[in-house]
Write a protein that holds these residues in place. Structure first.
Motif, PDB file in Angstrom:
ATOM      1  N   ARG A 161     -10.301   0.630  -3.089  1.00 34.87           N
ATOM      2  CA  ARG A 161      -9.312   1.125  -2.136  1.00 34.87           C
ATOM      3  C   ARG A 161      -9.793   0.875  -0.713  1.00 34.87           C
ATOM      4  O   ARG A 161     -10.991   0.733  -0.456  1.00 34.87           O
ATOM      5  N   ALA A 162      -8.835   0.834   0.203  1.00 35.71           N
ATOM      6  CA  ALA A 162      -9.136   0.685   1.626  1.00 35.71           C
ATOM      7  C   ALA A 162      -8.709   1.958   2.345  1.00 35.71           C
ATOM      8  O   ALA A 162      -7.584   2.436   2.164  1.00 35.71           O
ATOM      9  N   ARG A 163      -9.627   2.494   3.137  1.00 33.10           N
ATOM     10  CA  ARG A 163      -9.322   3.659   3.970  1.00 33.10           C
ATOM     11  C   ARG A 163      -9.240   3.156   5.410  1.00 33.10           C
ATOM     12  O   ARG A 163     -10.238   2.686   5.970  1.00 33.10           O
ATOM     13  N   VAL A 164      -8.054   3.236   5.990  1.00 35.20           N
ATOM     14  CA  VAL A 164      -7.792   2.601   7.279  1.00 35.20           C
ATOM     15  C   VAL A 164      -7.394   3.644   8.322  1.00 35.20           C
ATOM     16  O   VAL A 164      -6.491   4.446   8.094  1.00 35.20           O
ATOM     17  N   ARG A 165      -8.107   3.608   9.429  1.00 39.37           N
ATOM     18  CA  ARG A 165      -7.705   4.393  10.604  1.00 39.37           C
ATOM     19  C   ARG A 165      -6.924   3.481  11.520  1.00 39.37           C
ATOM     20  O   ARG A 165      -7.375   2.385  11.854  1.00 39.37           O
TER      21      ARG A 165
END
Length: 250
Positions: free
Chosen positions: A154-158
């Motif tokens: 998964r990618a956690r993007v701010r």
């Protein structure tokens, strides 16, 4: 994880470009060119993941004339493993949808798990390619990324929004567009530029990718922006309000 980064060759942002005498476009002959700054940030992020062991391979792609291969050499000097030039000689400028369709074909060919690109190009400021590409792929997307973490598939993007920032989590594969706040790109040294010449750079044509491109828009005229009007000094707030009212009444 294979990361594919799309880059665009644009006029150096420190160079003042001028409109051609026939108003058919901007004059690029003799102008210093380079990687779009937002795309440069995307390349830096992918290379950092490669150095951290998050990514196994970084492939950079650009679309355009043969001279665009210079942007790929610069990206490979930053640390990208390979370059792919989709060479086009169409007699008209590529639109975001054209680029998205070409990238779609390359992504399927390369079987990339993550696609990075700048949020916009500094020459046309369209801010459309990433969104169109995600729609064509049917992948989740995150735009204007100022921070990205990859873990557990998964990618956690701010990302930056009008009200401040928000954090999203989405499964891979995905499309992410980079903001300038994501990182500070490294300086490209001459030895690394020389090493980049030995890295693989493949050249493809749209027909090889099964993509047919046609002209949708025609540029009629390009003109310089109007010079900014000289400012007016006012004595106090009341005088400022009078000036603004006069401007609105025009």
């Amino acid at each position: 994880m294979k990361v594919l980064v799309a880059v665009k060759r644009v006029a150096d942002s420190n160079v003042k470009v001028r409109v051609r005498d026939d108003e058919s476009g901007v004059e690029l002959a003799g102008v210093r060119m380079g990687i779009n700054p937002f795309d440069e940030v995307a390349v830096e992020q992918a290379v950092r993941w490669k150095e951290q062991g998050v990514a196994t391979e970084v492939v950079c792609v650009t679309c355009g004339a043969a001279a665009c291969g210079d942007a790929l050499r610069t990206a490979m000097a930053m640390g990208a493993d390979r370059g792919v030039l989709v060479e086009t000689d169409l007699g008209f400028d590529l639109l975001p949808l054209h680029v998205a369709k070409l990238l779609l074909a390359v992504i399927r060919r390369e079987q990339a798990q993550l696609v990075l690109l700048g949020k916009q190009a500094v020459d046309d400021d369209c801010n459309q390619t990433g969104q169109m590409l995600a729609a064509l792929l049917g992948w989740p997307q995150a735009t204007f990324a100022s921070g990205v973490e990859i873990a557990g598939g998964r990618a956690r993007v701010r990302r930056e929004i009008d009200g401040g920032s928000e954090t999203l989590s989405m499964p891979l594969p995905a499309v992410i567009t980079a903001d300038l706040r994501l990182n500070e790109p490294r300086y490209v040294t001459l030895p690394n530029l020389m090493k980049a010449r030995k890295k693989a750079l493949a050249t493809l044509r749209p027909a090889e990718l099964g993509v047919e491109l046609s002209e949708h828009l025609q540029t009629l005229r390009v003109t310089e922006p109007a010079p900014r009007a000289e400012g007016v000094r006012v004595a106090d707030a009341a005088a400022l309000i009078d000036v603004l009212k006069a401007e609105l009444a025009r």
